[in-house]
Write a protein that holds these residues in place. Sequence first.
Motif, PDB file in Angstrom:
ATOM      1  N   TRP A 127       0.997  -1.218   0.012  1.00  0.00           N
ATOM      2  CA  TRP A 127       0.044   0.144   0.093  1.00  0.00           C
ATOM      3  C   TRP A 127       0.924   1.169   0.167  1.00  0.00           C
ATOM      4  N   PHE A 128       0.768   1.954  -1.367  1.00  0.00           N
ATOM      5  CA  PHE A 128       1.599   3.031  -1.341  1.00  0.00           C
ATOM      6  C   PHE A 128       0.783   4.466  -1.137  1.00  0.00           C
ATOM      7  N   SER A 129       1.381   5.394  -0.684  1.00  0.00           N
ATOM      8  CA  SER A 129       0.780   6.777  -0.849  1.00  0.00           C
ATOM      9  C   SER A 129       1.684   7.741  -0.934  1.00  0.00           C
ATOM     10  N   LYS A 130       1.356   8.778  -1.453  1.00  0.00           N
ATOM     11  CA  LYS A 130       2.119   9.888  -1.743  1.00  0.00           C
ATOM     12  C   LYS A 130       1.454  11.293  -1.856  1.00  0.00           C
ATOM     13  N   GLY A 131       1.896  12.316  -0.822  1.00  0.00           N
ATOM     14  CA  GLY A 131       1.298  13.720  -0.952  1.00  0.00           C
ATOM     15  C   GLY A 131       2.682  14.618  -1.348  1.00  0.00           C
ATOM     16  N   SER A 132       2.214  15.459  -2.149  1.00  0.00           N
ATOM     17  CA  SER A 132       3.100  16.509  -2.751  1.00  0.00           C
ATOM     18  C   SER A 132       2.587  17.774  -3.187  1.00  0.00           C
ATOM     19  N   ASN A 133       3.623  18.830  -2.839  1.00  0.00           N
ATOM     20  CA  ASN A 133       3.111  20.161  -3.036  1.00  0.00           C
ATOM     21  C   ASN A 133       4.231  20.822  -3.749  1.00  0.00           C
ATOM     22  N   GLU A 134       4.062  21.691  -4.592  1.00  0.00           N
ATOM     23  CA  GLU A 134       5.002  22.771  -5.356  1.00  0.00           C
ATOM     24  C   GLU A 134       4.396  24.030  -5.524  1.00  0.00           C
ATOM     25  N   LEU A 135       4.866  24.952  -5.115  1.00  0.00           N
ATOM     26  CA  LEU A 135       4.632  26.257  -5.419  1.00  0.00           C
ATOM     27  C   LEU A 135       5.917  27.094  -6.115  1.00  0.00           C
ATOM     28  N   ARG A 136       5.732  27.721  -7.375  1.00  0.00           N
ATOM     29  CA  ARG A 136       6.883  28.139  -8.086  1.00  0.00           C
ATOM     30  C   ARG A 136       6.358  29.695  -8.525  1.00  0.00           C
ATOM     31  N   ILE A 137       7.443  30.694  -8.706  1.00  0.00           N
ATOM     32  CA  ILE A 137       7.003  31.759  -9.478  1.00  0.00           C
ATOM     33  C   ILE A 137       7.958  31.896 -10.632  1.00  0.00           C
ATOM     34  N   ALA A 138       7.551  32.581 -11.652  1.00  0.00           N
ATOM     35  CA  ALA A 138       8.467  32.592 -12.761  1.00  0.00           C
ATOM     36  C   ALA A 138       8.191  34.093 -13.405  1.00  0.00           C
ATOM     37  N   SER A 139       9.599  34.571 -13.857  1.00  0.00           N
ATOM     38  CA  SER A 139       9.533  35.861 -14.220  1.00  0.00           C
ATOM     39  C   SER A 139       9.117  35.573 -15.877  1.00  0.00           C
ATOM     40  N   ALA A 170       9.494  35.398 -19.640  1.00  0.00           N
ATOM     41  CA  ALA A 170      10.407  34.481 -20.494  1.00  0.00           C
ATOM     42  C   ALA A 170      11.081  35.138 -21.420  1.00  0.00           C
ATOM     43  N   THR A 171      10.325  36.412 -21.676  1.00  0.00           N
ATOM     44  CA  THR A 171      11.129  37.249 -22.580  1.00  0.00           C
ATOM     45  C   THR A 171      11.964  38.282 -22.188  1.00  0.00           C
ATOM     46  N   ASP A 172      12.181  38.242 -20.928  1.00  0.00           N
ATOM     47  CA  ASP A 172      13.249  39.293 -20.107  1.00  0.00           C
ATOM     48  C   ASP A 172      14.491  38.850 -20.468  1.00  0.00           C
ATOM     49  N   ARG A 173      15.494  39.711 -20.468  1.00  0.00           N
ATOM     50  CA  ARG A 173      16.781  39.489 -20.616  1.00  0.00           C
ATOM     51  C   ARG A 173      17.472  38.484 -19.551  1.00  0.00           C
ATOM     52  N   PHE A 174      17.021  38.952 -18.246  1.00  0.00           N
ATOM     53  CA  PHE A 174      17.142  37.997 -17.100  1.00  0.00           C
ATOM     54  C   PHE A 174      15.940  37.704 -16.444  1.00  0.00           C
ATOM     55  N   ARG A 175      15.882  36.408 -16.354  1.00  0.00           N
ATOM     56  CA  ARG A 175      14.498  35.567 -16.015  1.00  0.00           C
ATOM     57  C   ARG A 175      14.984  34.344 -15.082  1.00  0.00           C
ATOM     58  N   PHE A 176      13.857  33.997 -14.501  1.00  0.00           N
ATOM     59  CA  PHE A 176      14.313  33.002 -13.431  1.00  0.00           C
ATOM     60  C   PHE A 176      13.025  32.332 -13.046  1.00  0.00           C
ATOM     61  N   ILE A 177      13.133  31.232 -12.347  1.00  0.00           N
ATOM     62  CA  ILE A 177      11.943  30.138 -11.554  1.00  0.00           C
ATOM     63  C   ILE A 177      12.396  30.177 -10.300  1.00  0.00           C
ATOM     64  N   LEU A 178      11.620  30.227  -9.142  1.00  0.00           N
ATOM     65  CA  LEU A 178      11.788  30.024  -7.929  1.00  0.00           C
ATOM     66  C   LEU A 178      10.809  29.213  -7.223  1.00  0.00           C
ATOM     67  N   GLY A 179      11.054  28.273  -6.575  1.00  0.00           N
ATOM     68  CA  GLY A 179      10.158  27.545  -6.160  1.00  0.00           C
ATOM     69  C   GLY A 179      10.434  26.409  -4.806  1.00  0.00           C
ATOM     70  N   LEU A 180       9.220  25.986  -4.301  1.00  0.00           N
ATOM     71  CA  LEU A 180       9.220  25.204  -2.973  1.00  0.00           C
ATOM     72  C   LEU A 180       8.794  23.809  -3.280  1.00  0.00           C
ATOM     73  N   PHE A 181       9.172  22.771  -2.458  1.00  0.00           N
ATOM     74  CA  PHE A 181       8.576  21.460  -3.047  1.00  0.00           C
ATOM     75  C   PHE A 181       8.689  20.662  -1.586  1.00  0.00           C
ATOM     76  N   GLN A 182       7.605  19.826  -1.661  1.00  0.00           N
ATOM     77  CA  GLN A 182       7.458  19.164  -0.347  1.00  0.00           C
ATOM     78  C   GLN A 182       6.830  17.544  -0.786  1.00  0.00           C
ATOM     79  N   GLU A 183       7.303  16.639  -0.213  1.00  0.00           N
ATOM     80  CA  GLU A 183       6.859  15.265  -0.724  1.00  0.00           C
ATOM     81  C   GLU A 183       6.815  14.256   0.423  1.00  0.00           C
ATOM     82  N   ARG A 184       5.986  13.380   0.701  1.00  0.00           N
ATOM     83  CA  ARG A 184       5.916  12.550   1.845  1.00  0.00           C
ATOM     84  C   ARG A 184       5.515  11.041   1.102  1.00  0.00           C
ATOM     85  N   GLN A 185       6.135  10.072   1.036  1.00  0.00           N
ATOM     86  CA  GLN A 185       5.211   8.828   0.595  1.00  0.00           C
ATOM     87  C   GLN A 185       5.802   7.753   1.451  1.00  0.00           C
TER      88      GLN A 185
END
Length: 833
Positions: free
Chosen positions: A408-420, A422-437
């Motif tokens: 019996w497997f279970s998995k809960g996961s959450n991800e939140l990310r923000i992105a500038s 994509a057309t900017d000269r400087f662009r980024f992605i930042l995120g948080l991740f959590q998982e429990r299986q």
Amino acid sequence: MAKSNFPKRTGAAPVGVAALLATTCLVAHPAFAADAAAGPNVTSLSELVVTAEKRSENIQKVPMSIQAIDTKKLEQLNVTNFGDFVKFVPSIQYETFGPSVTTIYMRGVADGGNGNHSGPLPSVGTYLDELPITTIGGTIDVHVYDMARVEVLPGPQGTLYGASSESGTLRLITNKPDTSHLYGSLDVQGNYVDHGSVGEVIEGFINVPITDHIAFRLVAFDEYDSGYIDNVFGQRAFVECGNAPLPAGSPCPGVPGPVDGIVSNHVQNNFNPVETYGGRLAFKFDLGDNWTIMPQFIAQDMRANGTFGYNPAVGDLKVNRFQPDSDHDRWYQAGLTINGKIGKFDLTYAGGYFERKINSLTDYTDYSVAYDQYYGSGAYWVGGNGPIGTPGVTPLPHPQQAIIGNDWFSKGSNELRIASPATDRFRFILGLFQERQTHWIIQDYQIQGLDPYYSVSHWPNTIWLTDQDRVDSDKAVFGEASFDITSKFTVTGGLRYYSYNNSLYGFYGFGINYSSHTGEVKCANFPGQEFRNAPCVNLNKDVSATGETHKINATYHIDDNALVYFTYSTGYRPGGVNRSGDFGPYNPDYLTNYEVGWKTSWLDRSLVWNGALYWEDWSRFQFAYLGPNSLTIVQNAPSARILGIETNVEWRANEHLTVSASGAYNDATLTADFCTDPNGNVVSPCGDNPVLAPKGQQLPYTPKFNGNITARYTFPLMGWNGHAQASLFYQSSRLPAVFTADLQNLGTMPGYATLDLSFGAEHDKTALEIFIKNAWDERGQVNRYTPCTTSVCAPGYPAGVGSNGIAYPATPPAVYVVPIQPLTIGIRLSQKF
């Protein structure tokens, strides 16, 4: 230099509503282009938008190796499951025992471990849309229908995808609800498997817009695959005094009588059929122009009987099984994705819950005859009530074992990310991740009629029990940033900081009266602790650590049709605990990747050639092997190195003919001798310990070369649009193990080539297709294994005479070969509306 001097980066936007809808309509991948023309040139290959970097981007503009197959091509290639599409993705290697009991490897990063429930986490992450579905019990064989894309990302993806993406990531991306109009499809397939019988597939979906801002998509399928392996009549004998034949009438010391042999009463042709059914329901809610909410529920139920490996010593596609084998694997995933904007930044949340249950029954007679007989354990398989020698205690006449498994497997996961943007000269992605299986493990080894004196307490007929709870937790902060130094030159850096905690708790082992060193006798070390219905607790371990992975990429755009890149990236796999109290925890292992790649388009985009060269160092990789009592032990082995190249070419020669080819070469070898000391601990250097695998040994399940080529020709056919297609596949030989002794017993999986053919036509919204898979009925081998230690199960035993004076037959070697599916002929009818 002013920002305005840089051209806008077209074809790159954060994943949102428009991007998700667009992916349902795109057709070609550079390796699998669409039949439809794109642009002013009728031979131009269409573009494909992928989300490998968690942005929507033209695949030709993404500076990384990506292999993808889109909706249209999945249909053209008659793909319904993992075994169908993996043929077209040479970066993937795999080890399988049957449907959904498969371990995926990429680029030769393969240890060939036994895949036990208490083994290492996978080195390849599997995602269904935005959510991970990676489990230790084998990669889920998701039914492939109404999929937007299958994306394969070889090489470490540790920055954006985390722990189990050490050597790569497999992404299955579904088509999303569409508010534009009502449409759907019904697909019906019938097929016949040579050496087997008939099968069928019924699939359908409907997309329903409820309002201009709300829509849902409903998908359902039912697939029945014929068996093709026969369980034939066989006999086995139990000789409780060891494996040496005894003269007629000879006594068996310490045992009051002989045991009899057994015969198979489960004879059946085509005894390994599979039925899979399930569906998907997804909603989309547009909240204004900037926010979209998409809940989704997916479920699948698979029931498989028999085994998917045959025993060559018994016959082609034939086995001797003495008890029924079955596997019932069902799972569901409930997910929620939210896309929106905060100012100019794109915000994405993806979270969900995944649950998987597996009930299995496995005949373990091979183990009983070989292992228990060889080591004399069978002398204890007695009925009655009390120790051997007690009046009324007699040997069991049919003491073969069976394994009742419940996972019996279970998995809960959450991800939140923000992105500038994509057309900017400087662009980024930042995120948080959590998982429990979690994984609740029950492995109940039963012998019917076993003396309760020797059984595990409160578990009748159980000689060995595993009843444990495994928990793997992972948290991470991640980010990537890119900067256009010039209009042609871009640098990217990525970092993921992670922490993990993995634990194993519960019981494993024999009953109190059977073993003086393993099982219930160890419960005294954990007084007063309980676990569910286990007799007691003799295992309570955990391990935790923190660390980071990195990525550096430099990309040079030669022009609009060509780029070259260099990538340095790392991936990791968390450490864990051994369930044997005699062995300590194992450490994380790490993969370091140096890669040079190119993406090019030629002849007004009618020819595409992409590729990558890579050098990967796999440091102190986790290796699972059978230790004392055939318990899985995991330790950090010596390091390995992989040198390789992967490439794909797509050429649309004219408006009728398209040719695609892809291939991969991997030289994956140990960089030091592999040795263990007398207690089973890995040591380096070897000293006086024997070398189990020498430096330079090829890693298992990795062919030196595998590749494919597909040609598709379209033509008018009595008012319909006809087509003919041929796909040729080849892979060189592979090894099923690392240790030299194992290879001597198991042998080598030879190289093989197969051919798929199809012919069909489309008119308006109706399509008809006739196809042939494995046209040469090639017996390509994808695994070779034994049910216990290879030196015990693999050799077989000669005929002889038991202590009762009755002759018993020879026991054939218990080496099983898992083949590709034999020659299959089918017809498919599709009606869209």
